[in-house]
Enzyme design. Structure first.
Site, PDB file in Angstrom:
ATOM      1  N   ASP A  48       0.735  -0.935   0.069  1.00 10.73           N
ATOM      2  CA  ASP A  48      -0.355  -0.564  -0.269  1.00 10.73           C
ATOM      3  C   ASP A  48       1.055   1.428   0.172  1.00 10.73           C
ATOM      4  O   ASP A  48       2.184   1.290   1.011  1.00 10.73           O
ATOM      5  CB  ASP A  48      -0.928  -0.086   1.425  1.00 10.73           C
ATOM      6  CG  ASP A  48      -1.866   0.658   1.497  1.00 10.73           C
ATOM      7  OD1 ASP A  48      -2.912   1.224   0.448  1.00 10.73           O
ATOM      8  OD2 ASP A  48      -1.592   2.170   1.428  1.00 10.73           O
ATOM      9  N   TYR A  53       2.351  10.104   0.089  1.00 15.82           N
ATOM     10  CA  TYR A  53       3.453   9.340   0.556  1.00 15.82           C
ATOM     11  C   TYR A  53       4.710  10.033   0.816  1.00 15.82           C
ATOM     12  O   TYR A  53       5.454   9.898   1.104  1.00 15.82           O
ATOM     13  CB  TYR A  53       2.957   7.952   1.378  1.00 15.82           C
ATOM     14  CG  TYR A  53       1.589   8.432   1.878  1.00 15.82           C
ATOM     15  CD1 TYR A  53       1.121   8.522   2.056  1.00 15.82           C
ATOM     16  CD2 TYR A  53       1.797   6.166   1.431  1.00 15.82           C
ATOM     17  CE1 TYR A  53       0.166   7.521   2.983  1.00 15.82           C
ATOM     18  CE2 TYR A  53       0.842   5.822   2.328  1.00 15.82           C
ATOM     19  CZ  TYR A  53      -0.412   6.114   3.054  1.00 15.82           C
ATOM     20  OH  TYR A  53      -1.107   5.708   3.211  1.00 15.82           O
ATOM     21  N   LYS A  82      -3.332   5.845  -4.792  1.00 13.63           N
ATOM     22  CA  LYS A  82      -4.004   6.805  -3.928  1.00 13.63           C
ATOM     23  C   LYS A  82      -3.793   8.629  -5.276  1.00 13.63           C
ATOM     24  O   LYS A  82      -2.616   9.007  -4.901  1.00 13.63           O
ATOM     25  CB  LYS A  82      -4.169   7.376  -2.249  1.00 13.63           C
ATOM     26  CG  LYS A  82      -4.342   5.825  -1.655  1.00 13.63           C
ATOM     27  CD  LYS A  82      -4.805   5.597  -0.326  1.00 13.63           C
ATOM     28  CE  LYS A  82      -4.782   4.844   0.088  1.00 13.63           C
ATOM     29  NZ  LYS A  82      -2.878   4.459   0.677  1.00 13.63           N
ATOM     30  N   HIS A 115      -8.523   9.193  -2.475  1.00 13.44           N
ATOM     31  CA  HIS A 115      -7.771   9.289  -0.869  1.00 13.44           C
ATOM     32  C   HIS A 115      -8.629   9.889   0.456  1.00 13.44           C
ATOM     33  O   HIS A 115      -8.493   9.535   0.987  1.00 13.44           O
ATOM     34  CB  HIS A 115      -6.198   9.956  -0.474  1.00 13.44           C
ATOM     35  CG  HIS A 115      -5.191   9.668   0.462  1.00 13.44           C
ATOM     36  ND1 HIS A 115      -3.636   9.671   0.379  1.00 13.44           N
ATOM     37  CD2 HIS A 115      -5.637   8.977   1.395  1.00 13.44           C
ATOM     38  CE1 HIS A 115      -3.048   9.206   1.541  1.00 13.44           C
ATOM     39  NE2 HIS A 115      -3.761   9.008   1.645  1.00 13.44           N
TER      40      HIS A 115
END
Ligand code: A2P
Length: 323
Positions: A48, A53, A82, A115
């Site tokens: 994931d 990120y 996402k 997200h």
């Protein structure tokens, strides 16, 4: 649930997700490269990440190394990423999914998630654009129906095998569900752990055949710096410890197995080789219904929530908050 077999959840037609995945939020570049190598070696196939990120390039480097060397086939992996808050509009779906694919060096992802239900205005490449008043520059025109149409187009274009949402509340999911004409959301990823079991939301999703994936399944202790406060230590819970002792397992394994036995996926994050391996070794034992009941009883409802988005200044003033 059969013992000794890895568990999969069925998403869209023919798409199966390994219920136990590897979380990468808050892992820095150097440690992440080693950790992903270690996770793939241990046998994780579901990984994931998210555009926000800022670690997709590192992950992509490791994945390509494994694919190019023939150690793993693309189709054996299950990669989730996402759409960032700054991309929460139809044109953003196209733009940011392509950016994620370029970062990952992959022609498609297995699951693409919106997200967050809230979006930001886009200013250059700033992931968290701020107003002059020091607040996040929230875009109140976010239109979930239009975004979802663009998400569906990505499946049709072959860039995502399945699509879903993250951090949406029940009202927002219901609204999206009703306007999803071609492809229904197949997954909701949300904070979920022993103290925040999300029972109503999980029941609602399961009634719509939306699978749920737990982020922060070990209670997100790594977030205390981000939040600037102590976080309850769910791994030290007495009920968890006594069940762990009985099964000869660690508290983390009990917490993860509890989630998986509820029919929910989980993506624990670790950068420690022993803990990466340990978190996957949860398929060789079963919690009894009595164990499950005791663990279910540890829920603190809404009070158990850790990540309520108040760390993004201004987000709590969104008209649909809390998410
Ligand atoms: P580390 O990376 O040093 O292993 P969550 O997935 O709920 O956010 O939890 C992640 C946090 O829990 C990280 O701080 C991680 O630290 C720690 N962690 C991960 N696996 C285990 C484990 N098996 N036992 C104890 N702590 C763990």
């Amino acid at each position: 649930m059969a013992v000794g077999k890895e568990v999969y959840l069925d998403l869209a037609e023919g798409v199966k997700i390994p219920a136990l995945g590897f979380g990468t939020w808050q892992a820095s570049d150097e440690e992440l490269e080693k950790a992903v190598d270690c996770a793939l070696e241990a046998g994780y196939r579901h990984i994931d990440t998210a555009y926000a990120y800022e670690n997709e390039k590192v992950l992509g480097r490791v994945l390509r190394k494994w694919i190019d060397s023939g150690k793993i086939k693309r189709e054996d992996l299950f990669i989730v990423t996402k759409l960032p808050e700054v991309g929460n509009r139809p044109s953003g779906v196209v733009k940011y999914l392509q950016r994620s694919l370029d970062n990952l060096g992959l022609p498609y992802v297995d699951l693409y998630l919106v997200h967050t239900p809230f979006g930001y205005h886009e200013r250059g490449d700033d992931l968290h654009p701020m107003t002059d008043k020091g607040m996040i520059d929230i875009d109140l025109s976010t239109d979930h129906a239009a975004i979802w149409k663009a998400m569906e187009d990505q499946v049709i274009a072959g860039k995502a095998r399945s699509i879903g949402i993250s951090n949406f509340n029940e009202k927002q999911i219901e609204r999206l569900w009703n306007c999803a004409e071609r492809i229904k959301p197949s997954m909701l990823q949300v904070e979920l752990h022993l103290y925040f079991q999300q029972k109503d939301l999980v029941n609602y999703c399961h009634s719509k055949n939306i699978k749920v994936c737990a982020y922060s399944p070990l209670g997100s202790r790594g977030s205390s710096q981000l939040l600037g406060k102590e976080i309850p230590d769910v791994l030290n819970n007495e009920v968890v410890k006594s069940i762990a002792k009985k099964h000869g397992k660690t508290p983390a394994q009990i917490l993860l197995r509890h989630i998986i036995q509820r029919g929910i996926a989980a993506i624990p994050k670790s950068t420690n080789p022993q803990r990466i391996l340990q978190n996957l070794q949860i398929f060789d034992f079963e919690l009894s219904s009595e164990d499950m009941e005791k663990l279910n009883g540890q829920d603190q409802g809404k009070a158990g929530r850790i990540l309520d988005f108040s760390f993004f200044k201004g987000v709590p003033s969104h008209p649909e908050y809390p998410f």
